[in-house]
Design a protein around this motif. Sequence first.
Motif, PDB file in Angstrom:
ATOM      1  N   THR A 133       0.821  -1.210   0.000  1.00 23.17           N
ATOM      2  CA  THR A 133       0.000   0.000   0.000  1.00 23.17           C
ATOM      3  C   THR A 133       0.854   1.259   0.000  1.00 23.17           C
ATOM      4  O   THR A 133       1.492   1.576   0.993  1.00 23.17           O
ATOM      5  CB  THR A 133      -0.922   0.005   1.242  1.00 23.17           C
ATOM      6  N   HIS A 134       0.881   1.959  -1.094  1.00 26.16           N
ATOM      7  CA  HIS A 134       1.439   3.317  -1.191  1.00 26.16           C
ATOM      8  C   HIS A 134       2.861   3.441  -0.644  1.00 26.16           C
ATOM      9  O   HIS A 134       3.219   4.467  -0.088  1.00 26.16           O
ATOM     10  CB  HIS A 134       0.528   4.309  -0.467  1.00 26.16           C
ATOM     11  N   GLY A 135       3.633   2.397  -0.778  1.00 23.09           N
ATOM     12  CA  GLY A 135       5.039   2.498  -0.396  1.00 23.09           C
ATOM     13  C   GLY A 135       5.302   2.632   1.083  1.00 23.09           C
ATOM     14  O   GLY A 135       6.395   3.043   1.472  1.00 23.09           O
ATOM     15  N   GLN A 136       4.339   2.303   1.939  1.00 18.44           N
ATOM     16  CA  GLN A 136       4.578   2.412   3.374  1.00 18.44           C
ATOM     17  C   GLN A 136       5.554   1.331   3.813  1.00 18.44           C
ATOM     18  O   GLN A 136       5.466   0.187   3.361  1.00 18.44           O
ATOM     19  CB  GLN A 136       3.259   2.270   4.133  1.00 18.44           C
ATOM     20  N   HIS A 137       6.444   1.684   4.709  1.00 17.62           N
ATOM     21  CA  HIS A 137       7.473   0.723   5.103  1.00 17.62           C
ATOM     22  C   HIS A 137       7.406   0.372   6.588  1.00 17.62           C
ATOM     23  O   HIS A 137       8.093  -0.536   7.037  1.00 17.62           O
ATOM     24  CB  HIS A 137       8.870   1.292   4.788  1.00 17.62           C
ATOM     25  N   ASN A 138       6.592   1.081   7.364  1.00 18.11           N
ATOM     26  CA  ASN A 138       6.593   0.832   8.816  1.00 18.11           C
ATOM     27  C   ASN A 138       5.183   0.612   9.360  1.00 18.11           C
ATOM     28  O   ASN A 138       4.919   0.834  10.522  1.00 18.11           O
ATOM     29  CB  ASN A 138       7.251   1.993   9.552  1.00 18.11           C
ATOM     30  N   ARG A 139       4.250   0.185   8.497  1.00 17.75           N
ATOM     31  CA  ARG A 139       2.863   0.010   8.953  1.00 17.75           C
ATOM     32  C   ARG A 139       2.385  -1.422   8.733  1.00 17.75           C
ATOM     33  O   ARG A 139       1.192  -1.668   8.644  1.00 17.75           O
ATOM     34  CB  ARG A 139       1.924   0.964   8.184  1.00 17.75           C
ATOM     35  N   LEU A 140       3.314  -2.366   8.637  1.00 16.62           N
ATOM     36  CA  LEU A 140       2.948  -3.708   8.196  1.00 16.62           C
ATOM     37  C   LEU A 140       2.012  -4.411   9.172  1.00 16.62           C
ATOM     38  O   LEU A 140       1.142  -5.168   8.757  1.00 16.62           O
ATOM     39  CB  LEU A 140       4.209  -4.558   7.995  1.00 16.62           C
ATOM     40  N   ARG A 141       2.205  -4.207  10.470  1.00 22.52           N
ATOM     41  CA  ARG A 141       1.404  -4.919  11.470  1.00 22.52           C
ATOM     42  C   ARG A 141       0.598  -3.953  12.337  1.00 22.52           C
ATOM     43  O   ARG A 141       0.196  -4.287  13.448  1.00 22.52           O
ATOM     44  CB  ARG A 141       2.311  -5.781  12.340  1.00 22.52           C
ATOM     45  N   ALA A 142       0.351  -2.772  11.829  1.00 19.20           N
ATOM     46  CA  ALA A 142      -0.380  -1.759  12.598  1.00 19.20           C
ATOM     47  C   ALA A 142      -1.884  -2.011  12.537  1.00 19.20           C
ATOM     48  O   ALA A 142      -2.383  -2.593  11.567  1.00 19.20           O
ATOM     49  CB  ALA A 142      -0.067  -0.371  12.061  1.00 19.20           C
ATOM     50  N   PRO A 143      -2.645  -1.558  13.553  1.00 18.88           N
ATOM     51  CA  PRO A 143      -4.090  -1.811  13.559  1.00 18.88           C
ATOM     52  C   PRO A 143      -4.878  -0.920  12.615  1.00 18.88           C
ATOM     53  O   PRO A 143      -6.006  -1.245  12.253  1.00 18.88           O
ATOM     54  CB  PRO A 143      -4.483  -1.535  15.019  1.00 18.88           C
ATOM     55  N   GLY A 144      -4.328   0.226  12.209  1.00 16.48           N
ATOM     56  CA  GLY A 144      -5.088   1.154  11.370  1.00 16.48           C
ATOM     57  C   GLY A 144      -5.973   2.058  12.209  1.00 16.48           C
ATOM     58  O   GLY A 144      -5.860   2.113  13.434  1.00 16.48           O
ATOM     59  N   SER A 145      -6.888   2.748  11.561  1.00 13.37           N
ATOM     60  CA  SER A 145      -7.758   3.699  12.256  1.00 13.37           C
ATOM     61  C   SER A 145      -8.709   2.963  13.195  1.00 13.37           C
ATOM     62  O   SER A 145      -9.233   1.900  12.876  1.00 13.37           O
ATOM     63  CB  SER A 145      -8.560   4.495  11.231  1.00 13.37           C
ATOM     64  N   ILE A 146      -8.950   3.568  14.367  1.00 12.68           N
ATOM     65  CA  ILE A 146      -9.864   2.946  15.327  1.00 12.68           C
ATOM     66  C   ILE A 146     -11.078   3.825  15.601  1.00 12.68           C
ATOM     67  O   ILE A 146     -12.027   3.390  16.247  1.00 12.68           O
ATOM     68  CB  ILE A 146      -9.163   2.651  16.670  1.00 12.68           C
ATOM     69  N   GLY A 147     -11.064   5.067  15.122  1.00 16.30           N
ATOM     70  CA  GLY A 147     -12.124   6.002  15.485  1.00 16.30           C
ATOM     71  C   GLY A 147     -13.238   6.052  14.456  1.00 16.30           C
ATOM     72  O   GLY A 147     -13.169   5.456  13.389  1.00 16.30           O
ATOM     73  N   ALA A 148     -14.289   6.788  14.793  1.00 21.23           N
ATOM     74  CA  ALA A 148     -15.388   7.032  13.866  1.00 21.23           C
ATOM     75  C   ALA A 148     -15.303   8.488  13.402  1.00 21.23           C
ATOM     76  O   ALA A 148     -14.220   9.050  13.365  1.00 21.23           O
ATOM     77  CB  ALA A 148     -16.713   6.753  14.567  1.00 21.23           C
ATOM     78  N   ALA A 149     -16.406   9.089  13.049  1.00 26.83           N
ATOM     79  CA  ALA A 149     -16.403  10.484  12.603  1.00 26.83           C
ATOM     80  C   ALA A 149     -16.632  11.405  13.806  1.00 26.83           C
ATOM     81  O   ALA A 149     -16.480  10.996  14.956  1.00 26.83           O
ATOM     82  CB  ALA A 149     -17.491  10.674  11.555  1.00 26.83           C
ATOM     83  N   SER A 150     -17.009  12.651  13.545  1.00 31.02           N
ATOM     84  CA  SER A 150     -17.250  13.581  14.651  1.00 31.02           C
ATOM     85  C   SER A 150     -18.424  13.109  15.502  1.00 31.02           C
ATOM     86  O   SER A 150     -18.604  13.555  16.629  1.00 31.02           O
ATOM     87  CB  SER A 150     -17.546  14.982  14.111  1.00 31.02           C
ATOM     88  N   TYR A 151     -19.244  12.243  14.933  1.00 30.54           N
ATOM     89  CA  TYR A 151     -20.224  11.517  15.727  1.00 30.54           C
ATOM     90  C   TYR A 151     -20.008  10.035  15.477  1.00 30.54           C
ATOM     91  O   TYR A 151     -19.904   9.644  14.315  1.00 30.54           O
ATOM     92  CB  TYR A 151     -21.664  11.894  15.331  1.00 30.54           C
ATOM     93  N   PRO A 152     -19.804   9.175  16.470  1.00 23.54           N
ATOM     94  CA  PRO A 152     -20.013   9.409  17.897  1.00 23.54           C
ATOM     95  C   PRO A 152     -18.813  10.002  18.625  1.00 23.54           C
ATOM     96  O   PRO A 152     -18.862  10.166  19.835  1.00 23.54           O
ATOM     97  CB  PRO A 152     -20.310   8.006  18.411  1.00 23.54           C
ATOM     98  N   ALA A 153     -17.736  10.307  17.904  1.00 25.48           N
ATOM     99  CA  ALA A 153     -16.577  10.988  18.497  1.00 25.48           C
ATOM    100  C   ALA A 153     -15.998  10.228  19.685  1.00 25.48           C
ATOM    101  O   ALA A 153     -15.577  10.825  20.674  1.00 25.48           O
ATOM    102  CB  ALA A 153     -16.961  12.412  18.909  1.00 25.48           C
ATOM    103  N   ARG A 154     -16.008   8.931  19.599  1.00 28.49           N
ATOM    104  CA  ARG A 154     -15.411   8.115  20.659  1.00 28.49           C
ATOM    105  C   ARG A 154     -15.097   6.728  20.086  1.00 28.49           C
ATOM    106  O   ARG A 154     -15.543   6.403  18.979  1.00 28.49           O
ATOM    107  CB  ARG A 154     -16.366   7.972  21.855  1.00 28.49           C
ATOM    108  N   VAL A 155     -14.336   5.968  20.837  1.00 29.74           N
ATOM    109  CA  VAL A 155     -14.018   4.598  20.455  1.00 29.74           C
ATOM    110  C   VAL A 155     -14.948   3.665  21.221  1.00 29.74           C
ATOM    111  O   VAL A 155     -15.066   3.756  22.436  1.00 29.74           O
ATOM    112  CB  VAL A 155     -12.550   4.256  20.773  1.00 29.74           C
ATOM    113  N   PHE A 156     -15.636   2.782  20.503  1.00 28.56           N
ATOM    114  CA  PHE A 156     -16.591   1.881  21.147  1.00 28.56           C
ATOM    115  C   PHE A 156     -15.870   0.861  22.034  1.00 28.56           C
ATOM    116  O   PHE A 156     -14.760   0.419  21.714  1.00 28.56           O
ATOM    117  CB  PHE A 156     -17.421   1.138  20.096  1.00 28.56           C
ATOM    118  N   LYS A 157     -16.538   0.482  23.111  1.00 32.53           N
ATOM    119  CA  LYS A 157     -16.012  -0.568  23.978  1.00 32.53           C
ATOM    120  C   LYS A 157     -15.931  -1.876  23.198  1.00 32.53           C
ATOM    121  O   LYS A 157     -16.769  -2.164  22.360  1.00 32.53           O
ATOM    122  CB  LYS A 157     -16.919  -0.769  25.190  1.00 32.53           C
ATOM    123  N   GLY A 158     -14.880  -2.661  23.512  1.00 30.17           N
ATOM    124  CA  GLY A 158     -14.729  -3.956  22.845  1.00 30.17           C
ATOM    125  C   GLY A 158     -13.955  -3.875  21.543  1.00 30.17           C
ATOM    126  O   GLY A 158     -13.812  -4.890  20.861  1.00 30.17           O
TER     127      GLY A 158
END
Length: 205
Positions: A133-158
């Motif tokens: 993906t796009h020449g990334q070299h240090n994101r191989l095992r990263a979780p990626g984005s965890i958030g939503a938009a401005s609503y609900p503006a939080r990370v869900f439990k679980g």
Amino acid sequence: MSGLIGRKIGMTSLFDENGKNIPCTVIEAGPCVVTQVRTEEVDGYKALQLGFDDKKAKSSNKALDGHFKKAGTTAKKKVIEFQDFDEEHKLGDQITVELFTEGEFVDVSATSKGKGFQGVVKRHGFAGVGQATHGQHNRLRAPGSIGAASYPARVFKGMRMAGRMGGKNVTVQNLRVLKVVAEKNLLVVKGAIPGHKNAYVIIQK
């Protein structure tokens, strides 16, 4: 459910009558001593307390020594209660691996191997980026984005994230008993069970 306390010896394999290779686990099951008998009149429920594996005298205290002395046995390392035992037993009785018969099914509980703090790829099976993906070299095992938009503006439990893995009580159900070796107190069950070698396990019918 009636049962026994045991120790995981390790894994091996057996051939069945059709020549199929079956993976199995060897467990040293018992002998266990009845160290206390719970009754409806005294305790409000019926159960048997079983003890397994002798403990060194210097590792025990006087309260435990007195408790085990009533059963006519030495101090034990592992003590577990079993409710609804099939047969009546008295204080000091020994219950051996002959409680089980070949061909029946058992449930085995133990503490799974602790694996420490692990990332999302190992802990939850995330795929990772895969170097594509796009020449990334240090994101191989990263979780990626965890958030939503401005609503609900939080990370869900679980939310599945990195964290402590293993070290929990796990029960594997319906494992078939392949072999009972009474003279060596060994029980051979089909498949894998939780825990490291020499870990204590609880086998229930």
